[in-house]
Design an enzyme around this catalytic site. Structure first.
Site, PDB file in Angstrom:
ATOM      1  N   GLY B  10      70.523  19.212   5.852  1.00  0.00           N
ATOM      2  CA  GLY B  10      69.281  18.941   4.978  1.00  0.00           C
ATOM      3  C   GLY B  10      69.501  19.754   3.791  1.00  0.00           C
ATOM      4  NE  ARG B  71      69.993  15.177   8.310  1.00  0.00           N
ATOM      5  CZ  ARG B  71      69.553  16.687   8.229  1.00  0.00           C
ATOM      6  NH1 ARG B  71      70.314  17.600   9.061  1.00  0.00           N
ATOM      7  NH2 ARG B  71      68.674  16.914   7.571  1.00  0.00           N
ATOM      8  CG  ASP B 103      72.936  24.245  14.205  1.00  0.00           C
ATOM      9  OD1 ASP B 103      72.645  23.181  13.320  1.00  0.00           O
ATOM     10  OD2 ASP B 103      72.084  24.598  15.205  1.00  0.00           O
ATOM     11  CB  THR B 126      69.044  27.371   8.706  1.00  0.00           C
ATOM     12  OG1 THR B 126      67.789  27.391   9.407  1.00  0.00           O
ATOM     13  CG2 THR B 126      69.534  29.135   8.803  1.00  0.00           C
ATOM     14  CB  ILE B 127      65.175  25.296   4.868  1.00  0.00           C
ATOM     15  CG1 ILE B 127      64.208  25.529   3.823  1.00  0.00           C
ATOM     16  CG2 ILE B 127      64.817  24.179   5.963  1.00  0.00           C
ATOM     17  CD1 ILE B 127      64.088  24.736   2.802  1.00  0.00           C
ATOM     18  CG  ASP B 128      63.737  24.827  10.241  1.00  0.00           C
ATOM     19  OD1 ASP B 128      62.591  24.685   9.357  1.00  0.00           O
ATOM     20  OD2 ASP B 128      64.150  23.680  10.555  1.00  0.00           O
ATOM     21  CG  ASP B 130      67.052  27.483  13.074  1.00  0.00           C
ATOM     22  OD1 ASP B 130      67.828  27.554  12.007  1.00  0.00           O
ATOM     23  OD2 ASP B 130      66.795  26.422  13.592  1.00  0.00           O
ATOM     24  NE  ARG B 163      36.283  18.175   4.508  1.00  0.00           N
ATOM     25  CZ  ARG B 163      36.544  17.435   3.251  1.00  0.00           C
ATOM     26  NH1 ARG B 163      37.522  18.058   2.497  1.00  0.00           N
ATOM     27  NH2 ARG B 163      35.836  16.404   3.044  1.00  0.00           N
ATOM     28  CG  MET B 170      59.981  21.561   6.688  1.00  0.00           C
ATOM     29  SD  MET B 170      61.334  21.500   5.701  1.00  0.00           S
ATOM     30  CE  MET B 170      61.201  22.958   5.142  1.00  0.00           C
ATOM     31  N   GLY B 171      59.846  23.150  10.945  1.00  0.00           N
ATOM     32  CA  GLY B 171      59.873  24.016  12.037  1.00  0.00           C
ATOM     33  C   GLY B 171      60.183  23.121  13.287  1.00  0.00           C
ATOM     34  NE  ARG B 172      62.203  17.515  12.707  1.00  0.00           N
ATOM     35  CZ  ARG B 172      62.965  16.258  12.274  1.00  0.00           C
ATOM     36  NH1 ARG B 172      63.893  15.665  12.825  1.00  0.00           N
ATOM     37  NH2 ARG B 172      62.312  16.076  10.992  1.00  0.00           N
ATOM     38  NE  ARG B 265      38.727  15.141   5.509  1.00  0.00           N
ATOM     39  CZ  ARG B 265      37.883  14.860   6.298  1.00  0.00           C
ATOM     40  NH1 ARG B 265      37.740  15.152   7.401  1.00  0.00           N
ATOM     41  NH2 ARG B 265      37.098  14.405   5.680  1.00  0.00           N
ATOM     42  CD  GLN B 273      57.075  22.796   4.711  1.00  0.00           C
ATOM     43  OE1 GLN B 273      56.892  23.702   5.354  1.00  0.00           O
ATOM     44  NE2 GLN B 273      56.805  21.514   5.013  1.00  0.00           N
ATOM     45  NE  ARG B 274      64.453  19.417   4.427  1.00  0.00           N
ATOM     46  CZ  ARG B 274      65.143  20.143   5.085  1.00  0.00           C
ATOM     47  NH1 ARG B 274      66.149  20.954   4.285  1.00  0.00           N
ATOM     48  NH2 ARG B 274      65.582  20.250   6.432  1.00  0.00           N
TER      49      ARG B 274
END
Lengths: 350, 350, 350, 350
Positions: B10, B71, B103, B126-128, B130, B163, B170-172, B265, B273-274
């Site tokens: 990504g 990928r 990775d 890694t944008i996450d 991790d 509200r 993000m963040g799987r 909501r 975010q990317r």
């Protein structure tokens, strides 16, 4: 437990985030906070305001300091101001005082600790990033990003008119902001106080840059950068007599234009670099500093100051040695200079 | 010396800054660079483009990667793709290959090093945030700032309509972005994969927040946050059958609205975010990573990968162990949770 | 059909959007475009570049002008430059020339039309918004937003230090930018060339503002604002001898600080206001201007210039009368002055 | 004179600027204001708050509405709510009521004027820009700029992965936001409710775009765009059963990916478009609307509503006819469509 907070010296993004954080940590432990207004002046005069969680909860993104700030130093009038300060401290029935400031503000704290054992915890603040206590200070990342956004704007106008633009940043004694922002915009040259200005090299690099693939140049200069060549030293102050206006940026621009015949402009970013909403990085760092200081207060570890070394938050004794200044790490400058047209090995000041 | 570069996986802000930096370091040493297009696919197919200083000099602020990404994993078709890759590598007469990826992409590099001793230097991406290789990865700071700016917009509309707004980031598998952005906006609750969702506690905190000083709430949730309660696990997939759309954010919002009767909501920030220009922090980190990788190439220290530990850039062997994932440091989560209405001690997964 | 384009005078956000738009409109009709470099200088010297749809399609958000700009006026050397210009015009085999510029650049176009019937269509450009041809010019909205964003940053530092900040904007002869930006930030006072500076009134308003609900003030001043009081006129040039640096902003700040004893700072926004990505409004206006000019070219309606009156795009004859300047509409100033502490009825210059 | 203010319907940037402006205009004339909370609900329930100059002076840049908003319509329960509303109106001793809202909120005002001659002045509010009363409504410019900034971020990730990105904007019944933002980003295609979706044409344009000079595409779609082809109508609702999540954007993306085999992603911008600080344009327009409404109140010209026609602010009678909706002007769509690869003449709905 009743904890006072004060912010001193020049303002910087993240101060309100620190305040919010200390207030929350103390409130979660059952304590209460009170804000001292306008730095040490507020303790000398006895000016305070309440600081509840409700009043501070929404402050994380607000620039500046809701407590106000000043450069008042009670030790300038030690016979009147210091006793007043102690009297107000006593009257407020404070168990602790969290002092957020730079070397001047924290220097007063050191004296008050030494002279009267006031129960103080310090938090370092320097938008210039020039304190040994911290690898990086809150506010610095915001300032660098403001410079980067400004240069992105200036670049399109530099390109359209095939100009050199000299951008003068903050940094009276250190080049952290100029160097980091310069690296982040890919500046064609960077001038910092830590490296003597080498005019022939600068002009050489700029001439190289007027090559097919580039028709403009950005020169970053920290306001504290200085010539060492005696001829230029003599020249520098001449055309710029008003101290607030004519800075090193204008002087450098004049030299570039005169020598290269390339149209050159100066922009002095000034107070823009201090203000506005802090970046995410600075909000988080300020918040974590506030939590760390709150923890030190709750553990009654007074006479300490929060630190950030090797990416870890800790604390050390708050004394004169701890408040030492920290020049720009020249490794960063060398990295940035890789991108000058001819890579440049800086000579350090002797 | 001829050096290939490829970017895989990504995209993320800072990739172009890395490319520019490697190209400059190699060019300053008299070498030349060539770009491999769309990750490993480019080597399998032999698609490349030249990469001169002139072509890359202005890229530091450009999001994404000019090399394209994919990928593609040549080891999925090892009998056809790996020989093709080796043939193109040989035909390009590359002395070295700089691989910028996460990775998966670097995992292919490890196999190529082990199987054929290809002269590779890796740069972790890694944008996450991790990967164990880095305290902080380039792109992460930008992603966090995008979330913060988005939440600032959402907050005024949350306030006007009293509200709850659930913001899915993000963040799987990790909660770095949700936790850091949540801390930076003063989120009322944060849900991350590393901490099991405790619905009663969440609802309790939100009820407390409808107090005089606050009329709305922001809940941050990483897309990979999950329920552990069997009843909720059964519930979760029901109303949200389409995998691309119905995520944990929508599920949480439905539970909040149903249980608290507060209008709620969801906003899924997704690809926002990317993209876009990297922050100053990420430009500098990416630039320094590129310089470090260029240095490793010039010293022919192949089979290595750049690292960032304790705020220092270094390198280590590029192998499977080095590519281990790194969950959110729960110390950060505890700091952020200090600001939930009732401070919360997270239970780690058993 | 072969169409030349040139951009002259100071750059402004939206120029590239105009170029892209003309190129597309002409290409859709089967024609081709060529870019003349650096304003009229490019025609005098015969410097051009191709302008295809592929090369211009991505330019809508790029500030400045890829054609470069200059203030070259061939009628300054009419005996050498005008014949050269005509020779290059003929050699390029242009069927039409689209000239994007302000009163100077378009003034040259008027003479070339009158003297030689060159087939020209004009597009008005003025970041100061001071041409009668247009209600609003592209670039103006961007400049106003840049000022607003800058003042938002400056406000937090003004608040923290209880200061007055004087913000000097562009506007040598008109106050459009200062007035619009001042209205948009809720400035405490606005000084424009169209309204003589009334120092006692300014000082009076600022004193009122140091009331409980406000501890700072923002004063907007267009660079062309001037004193009329003879005493101040005498004073003005004294401390600020260098023309590039000491402007009206610094002068006003000095008067405020001296008279009110409130700490006062000046920020000169300068070139920041010209650069960077155009706002959506300016991209759309520039695009529509380009389409309108392209249409005029295709209909061979030469000697015309695009206009924007009452929110509608049209055209008129390109002549000296059409190029008249347009001062700030004082209705806007009165609206802005409603928010000075004491509402202020401006006296127009006699 | 005592004036009530209320804001109804969906929030939008500029509401607080309107409130601040009315309060100031009335205060300057010696009157006072009171805020009615959460739209008509506040009058039914008698919930109000004071609105002084001090409390509203700093609001010009704050998104949303400090008065809160709701979609409460007292005529839904005319026998209980309307009498309650009148009783509270009387108890508050209001001389006038300024109602800021869209067709629903102002529709209630029309009935209250007709039924009881309540002294009301209206200000039109519609983030979708779909009211005949105004050429452009405050909040619309901000929404368009938010979409533009978001697409700039999405574009770099689209480029890196050679993707189509479908961006779904607000606009249930009109395409103003999608069309204006689409024109401003140079969208490759724009889908709006006013023009039936022509899937073959869309697919044809996208295939053309995968040419050498462009490797990605941006498709803007208003949430209210609809298919007319019966087959697609049948298809549309199938995979997207949850009304809050599966919109036209996801449906279009699925069709594009299936038919062109180009990787396609959807982003739904949602509430991001409503929130945050208003642009300079919207602050000024909102301020001027507030001044105009204040003036109407002071002149006791009740039963009127502020208008913006041909760039001029005026007023008209507040009645059902005045509240008519206004579809996207197809001239703008045609301008935007000039930049689709093949220029497109839209067919209007029959």
């Amino acid at each position: 437990m009743k904890v006072g907070l004060l912010t001193g010296g020049g303002d910087c993004p993240g101060l309100n985030a620190v305040i919010r954080s200390v207030v929350r940590r103390i409130a979660n432990a059952g304590g209460e906070c009170v804000g001292v207004l306008e730095g040490w002046r507020g303790l000398v005069r006895g000016n305070t305001r309440p600081l509840s969680v409700a009043e501070t909860d929404a402050l994380i993104g607000l620039g500046g300091t809701i407590l106000g700030s000043s450069r008042t130093n009670p030790y300038k009038n030690p016979e009147t101001d210091v006793p007043l300060l102690r009297r107000h401290f006593a009257a407020l029935e404070l168990d602790a005082l969290v002092v957020i400031g730079g070397d001047d503000t924290l220097g007063v704290a050191v004296r008050l600790i030494n002279d009267f054992e006031l129960p103080i915890v310090g938090i370092p603040k320097t938008i210039d990033n020039d304190l040994k206590l911290v690898d990086f200070s809150f506010g610095f990342d915001t300032a660098v990003n403001v410079v980067v956004e400004s240069v992105e704007r200036l670049r399109t106008t530099a390109e359209s008119h095939r100009r050199v633009i000299v951008v003068e940043t903050m940094g009276r004694s250190t080049g952290w902001i100029a160097c980091f922002a310069g690296m982040a915009v890919g500046a064609d040259y960077i001038l910092v106080p830590e490296v003597p200005i080498d005019v022939p090299h600068l002009l050489g690099v700029l001439k190289y840059h007027r090559t097919p693939f580039k028709n403009h140049a950005i020169v970053m200069v920290a306001e504290g950068a200085r010539y060492t060549d005696p001829e230029l030293l003599a020249l520098e102050p001449r055309p710029f007599s008003h101290p607030r206006l004519g800075g090193i940026g204008a002087s450098i621009a004049e030299i570039i234009e005169r020598q290269t015949r390339i149209e050159t402009r100066t922009v002095v970013l000034g107070h823009l670099q201090r203000g506005g909403a802090p970046t995410a990085h600075d909000r988080i760092l300020a918040t974590r500093f506030g939590l760390a200081a709150g923890e030190l207060v709750l553990q009654r570890r007074f006479g300490t100051v929060v630190t950030l070394k090797d990416a870890r938050i800790s604390e050390t004794s708050l004394n004169t040695t701890a408040l030492a200044n920290c020049p720009l790490d020249l490794g960063f400058y060398q990295d940035a200079a890789t991108f000058f047209y001819e890579p440049y090995e800086p000579k350090t000041k002797e």
